[in-house]
Write a protein that holds these residues in place. Structure first.
Motif, short mmCIF file in Angstrom:
data_model
loop_
_atom_site.label_atom_id
_atom_site.label_comp_id
_atom_site.label_asym_id
_atom_site.label_seq_id
_atom_site.Cartn_x
_atom_site.Cartn_y
_atom_site.Cartn_z
N GLU A 172 36.08 32.21 28.65
CA GLU A 172 35.05 31.57 29.45
C GLU A 172 35.51 31.62 30.90
O GLU A 172 36.71 31.57 31.17
N PHE A 173 34.56 31.78 31.80
CA PHE A 173 34.92 31.73 33.21
C PHE A 173 34.08 30.70 33.93
O PHE A 173 32.91 30.52 33.66
N ASP A 174 34.75 29.97 34.81
CA ASP A 174 34.17 28.85 35.54
C ASP A 174 33.48 29.39 36.79
O ASP A 174 34.12 30.00 37.64
N VAL A 175 32.18 29.16 36.87
CA VAL A 175 31.36 29.68 37.97
C VAL A 175 30.82 28.51 38.79
O VAL A 175 30.35 27.52 38.23
N ARG A 176 30.90 28.65 40.11
CA ARG A 176 30.31 27.67 41.03
C ARG A 176 29.15 28.35 41.76
O ARG A 176 29.35 29.33 42.47
N TRP A 177 27.95 27.84 41.53
CA TRP A 177 26.74 28.41 42.12
C TRP A 177 26.56 27.96 43.56
O TRP A 177 27.21 27.00 43.99
N PRO A 178 25.68 28.60 44.32
CA PRO A 178 25.50 28.25 45.74
C PRO A 178 25.15 26.78 46.00
O PRO A 178 25.46 26.25 47.06
N ASP A 179 24.51 26.12 45.05
CA ASP A 179 24.16 24.71 45.24
C ASP A 179 25.30 23.76 44.85
O ASP A 179 25.14 22.55 44.88
N GLY A 180 26.45 24.32 44.47
CA GLY A 180 27.60 23.51 44.09
C GLY A 180 27.69 23.20 42.60
O GLY A 180 28.69 22.64 42.15
N TYR A 188 31.47 35.84 45.25
CA TYR A 188 30.70 37.08 45.26
C TYR A 188 29.27 36.77 45.69
O TYR A 188 28.70 35.76 45.27
N PRO A 189 28.65 37.63 46.50
CA PRO A 189 27.22 37.45 46.78
C PRO A 189 26.46 37.42 45.44
O PRO A 189 26.85 38.09 44.48
N VAL A 190 25.41 36.62 45.40
CA VAL A 190 24.69 36.42 44.14
C VAL A 190 24.31 37.74 43.47
O VAL A 190 24.56 37.94 42.28
N GLY A 191 23.75 38.67 44.21
CA GLY A 191 23.34 39.95 43.63
C GLY A 191 24.51 40.72 43.06
O GLY A 191 24.40 41.33 41.98
N GLU A 192 25.63 40.72 43.76
CA GLU A 192 26.82 41.41 43.27
C GLU A 192 27.36 40.72 42.01
O GLU A 192 27.76 41.39 41.06
N PHE A 193 27.33 39.38 42.01
CA PHE A 193 27.80 38.65 40.83
C PHE A 193 26.97 39.01 39.60
O PHE A 193 27.51 39.24 38.52
N ALA A 241 21.51 36.91 30.14
CA ALA A 241 20.19 36.32 30.37
C ALA A 241 20.32 34.97 31.09
O ALA A 241 19.55 34.67 32.01
N SER A 242 21.30 34.19 30.70
CA SER A 242 21.52 32.89 31.33
C SER A 242 21.94 33.04 32.79
O SER A 242 21.42 32.34 33.68
N VAL A 243 22.85 33.96 33.06
CA VAL A 243 23.29 34.20 34.43
C VAL A 243 22.13 34.71 35.28
O VAL A 243 21.92 34.25 36.41
N GLU A 244 21.35 35.63 34.75
CA GLU A 244 20.21 36.16 35.50
C GLU A 244 19.19 35.07 35.81
O GLU A 244 18.65 35.00 36.92
N ALA A 245 18.93 34.20 34.84
CA ALA A 245 17.97 33.11 35.04
C ALA A 245 18.46 32.13 36.11
O ALA A 245 17.69 31.70 36.98
N THR A 246 19.73 31.78 36.07
CA THR A 246 20.27 30.86 37.06
C THR A 246 20.29 31.52 38.44
O THR A 246 19.91 30.92 39.44
N ALA A 247 20.72 32.76 38.50
CA ALA A 247 20.81 33.48 39.78
C ALA A 247 19.44 33.64 40.44
O ALA A 247 19.36 33.68 41.67
N ALA A 248 18.39 33.69 39.66
CA ALA A 248 17.04 33.85 40.21
C ALA A 248 16.67 32.67 41.11
O ALA A 248 15.81 32.81 41.99
#
Length: 92
Positions: free
Chosen positions: A5-13, A35-40, A71-78
């Motif tokens: 598992e990897f711990d990810v921090r999104w732009p909103d914290g 990483y920029p969202v698109g690159e991530f 799918a989860s990462v793509e949905a959150t990144a959107a």
């Protein structure tokens, strides 16, 4: 297969533990790097594709959990057209 598992921090914290069926994510991402969202998303797509391929080689079928992770990462990144995603760390 060794799961990670990897711990990810999104732009909103917000924080999310993201599942990978393979250690390939440790080759694709570096802990502590943002990483920029698109690159991530692109790197996650690459990592989950490779992880699923490894599962298929070993067990004869692709990994549905890798597809669900993507799918989860793509949905959150959107939700974040700009910003950075930090990979804070890994756990096995």
């Amino acid at each position: 297969m060794p799961e990670v598992e990897f711990d990810v921090r999104w732009p909103d914290g917000s924080q999310q533990w993201v599942y990978s069926p393979s250690t390939v994510v440790e080759d694709v991402f570096t802990a502590g790097v943002a990483y920029p969202v698109g690159e991530f998303v692109a790197l996650t797509r690459e990592a989950m594709g490779e992880a699923s391929r490894r599962v298929q080689e070993r067990w004869g079928f692709p990994c549905s959990r890798a597809a669900a992770t993507l799918a989860s990462v793509e949905a959150t990144a959107a939700r974040f057209p700009t910003g950075e995603v930090q990979v804070a760390g890994f756990r096995r």
